[in-house]
Design an enzyme around this catalytic site. Structure first.
Site, PDB file in Angstrom:
ATOM      1  N   GLU A  28       0.835  -1.206   0.000  1.00  0.00           N
ATOM      2  CA  GLU A  28       0.000   0.000   0.000  1.00  0.00           C
ATOM      3  C   GLU A  28       0.871   1.258   0.000  1.00  0.00           C
ATOM      4  O   GLU A  28       2.057   1.209   0.345  1.00  0.00           O
ATOM      5  CB  GLU A  28      -0.917   0.020   1.219  1.00  0.00           C
ATOM      6  CG  GLU A  28      -0.164   0.093   2.540  1.00  0.00           C
ATOM      7  CD  GLU A  28      -1.062   0.424   3.718  1.00  0.00           C
ATOM      8  OE1 GLU A  28      -1.637   1.526   3.699  1.00  0.00           O
ATOM      9  OE2 GLU A  28      -1.160  -0.407   4.634  1.00  0.00           O
ATOM     10  N   VAL A  37      -5.723  -0.103   2.560  1.00  0.00           N
ATOM     11  CA  VAL A  37      -5.754  -1.568   2.450  1.00  0.00           C
ATOM     12  C   VAL A  37      -6.850  -1.998   1.488  1.00  0.00           C
ATOM     13  O   VAL A  37      -6.645  -2.863   0.629  1.00  0.00           O
ATOM     14  CB  VAL A  37      -5.948  -2.207   3.836  1.00  0.00           C
ATOM     15  CG1 VAL A  37      -6.262  -3.704   3.715  1.00  0.00           C
ATOM     16  CG2 VAL A  37      -4.709  -2.007   4.701  1.00  0.00           C
ATOM     17  N   LYS A  84      -5.397  -2.828  14.148  1.00  0.00           N
ATOM     18  CA  LYS A  84      -4.832  -1.867  15.087  1.00  0.00           C
ATOM     19  C   LYS A  84      -5.583  -1.936  16.413  1.00  0.00           C
ATOM     20  O   LYS A  84      -6.813  -1.982  16.451  1.00  0.00           O
ATOM     21  CB  LYS A  84      -4.875  -0.461  14.486  1.00  0.00           C
ATOM     22  CG  LYS A  84      -4.031  -0.333  13.223  1.00  0.00           C
ATOM     23  CD  LYS A  84      -4.144   1.035  12.604  1.00  0.00           C
ATOM     24  CE  LYS A  84      -3.267   1.151  11.363  1.00  0.00           C
ATOM     25  NZ  LYS A  84      -3.744   0.315  10.244  1.00  0.00           N
TER      26      LYS A  84
END
Length: 310
Positions: A26, A107, A160
């Protein structure tokens, strides 16, 4: 989306022609995820990690409205150093292209473009997921629904830890996205090795991961993505006590300042960077370099299997 809409960098074009393994990367981490000037240096290190493990890196981004699979160094530098680079999810790609924008792919967008380009393995740091308080805000990353319909293998360090990890795993199950732990039955929490949630399935080698992906393609019954969750070793994670304290402080600050929507993740990551005096940034870099290496190893193992080669 077809090849007509995508320009390939020279290295990626050669790899596609020769049937060599390619790993998608990415560009959001370059333009939005890391501070300058570290972002460009780390982007180059990520690509080198892929090459060192035997695959070809294909960093994906948009330059002047053109989708590029395999940004060259000048293009990487442009996205890393220019203000106003758009953050592009899947829904933004056509608009940004039509308006001639420079953009960095998330993503979700990277997964979609990589799949359209015939690239089956993608390395990132951590996935997006279900946000805290999503029952009121309905805030959920497009990463999840994109993976439900996109044939891509994403190597990551889980989601995350600033997100609702449990709810994210529930959504992935509902959406039919397979999650494999890499040498673990515990789901990683990005900065920390163990998010506190278990996994049903684990693989112990790149070759075993490749066997799973080969079986998926052969069966034809599961058309969505596969997550390979690659945790940091315990001695490389962010100190869990520091992590928990920093997260609590960041969430409280975010609420006070009214930060919502797509601003949440960069806000909290910036808070982690400042509050941990750069320790979280060092962890973030370790995560993506390890994932790039593992993704390349899986891509090499896949290329060795005739049913998925080429």
């Amino acid at each position: 989306m077809t090849d007509f809409h995508i320009r390939y960098g020279a290295e990626v074009a050669d790899a596609r022609r020769d049937g060599r393994p390619v790993v998608a990367l990415e560009s959001t981490i370059v333009s939005h995820g890391l501070p300058r000037p570290d972002n460009l240096r780390v982007a180059r290190e990520i690509e080198q990690a892929v090459r060192a493990a035997g695959a070809v890196p294909a960093t994906i981004g948009m330059v002047g409205g053109e989708l590029v699979v395999g940004l060259d160094d000048d293009q990487l530098t442009r996205l890393a150093s220019t203000d106003g680079v758009a953050k592009l999810s899947v829904r933004d790609l056509a608009i940004a292209s039509a308006t001639g924008a420079d953009g960095a792919t998330t993503v979700a967008a990277t997964s979609a473009v990589a799949a359209a380009a015939g690239i089956g393995v993608f390395a990132t740091g951590g996935l997006g997921g279900v946000h805290r308080e999503a029952s009121q805000t309905f805030d959920e990353s497009a990463d999840l629904t994109t993976l439900a319909r996109t044939p891509i293998t994403v190597v990551c360090a889980g989601v995350k830890s600033i997100l609702d990890v449990g709810a994210t795993l529930e959504r992935l199950e509902t959406l039919g996205v397979a999650v494999l732990g890499y040498r673990t039955h515990r789901f990683p929490g990005f900065f920390i090795t163990d998010s506190g949630f278990g996994l049903d399935w684990s693989v112990d080698s790149p070759e075993q991961a490749a066997a799973v992906l080969t079986a998926q393609a052969a069966h034809g019954a599961h058309l969505g993505g596969v997550i390979v969750a690659n945790p940091l070793p315990i001695d490389e994670q962010l100190d869990p006590a520091l992590h928990d304290r920093t997260l609590a402080e960041g969430l409280a600050r975010m609420e006070r300042e009214g930060v919502t929507g797509k601003a949440v993740t960069p806000f909290l990551l910036s808070h982690f960077h400042s509050a941990t005096e750069g320790a979280s940034l060092a962890v973030n870099v370790r995560i993506i370099l390890r994932n790039a290496t593992l993704a390349a190893q899986i891509a090499v193992a896949l290329a060795a299997r005739p049913s998925l080669a080429g």
